[in-house]
Write a protein that holds these residues in place. Structure first.
Motif: not given
Length: 90
Positions: A7-10, A25-27, A78-83, A85-90
């Motif tokens: 979901e995050a990658l998509n 993204v992992k790197k 430590s929650n990169m996925e939340a970060l 998702k926040m950046m995607i909303k911008k």
């Protein structure tokens, strides 16, 4: 780093209009430390790295908005996925 949710990658790929690999993204995520979210300079650097990886330009005003949103959120570093998702909303 653990596996990034599809979901995050998509969402990243949809927002960027590019096909960014999970490995890329992992790197980048592997370079992020908890202190990154507490340092405005480091956070700005991270945002610019994400922008370059996605080949999507980000204005200084948008960078400032993201920095302020991260600071106000009190997000767990430590929650990169939340970060992401926040950046995607911008």
């Amino acid at each position: 780093m653990s596996k990034i949710s599809k979901e995050a990658l998509n969402a990243i790929n949809k927002k960027a209009g590019k096909n960014i690999s999970e490995g890329s993204v992992k790197k980048l995520a592997g370079t992020v430390k908890p202190s990154t979210l507490h340092s405005e300079a480091e956070l700005r650097k991270l945002i610019k790295q994400v922008s370059a990886m996605a080949k999507v330009p980000v204005t200084e005003s948008t960078i400032s908005e993201i920095v302020n949103a991260v600071k106000k959120s009190g997000m767990n570093p430590s929650n990169m996925e939340a970060l992401m998702k926040m950046m995607i909303k911008k």
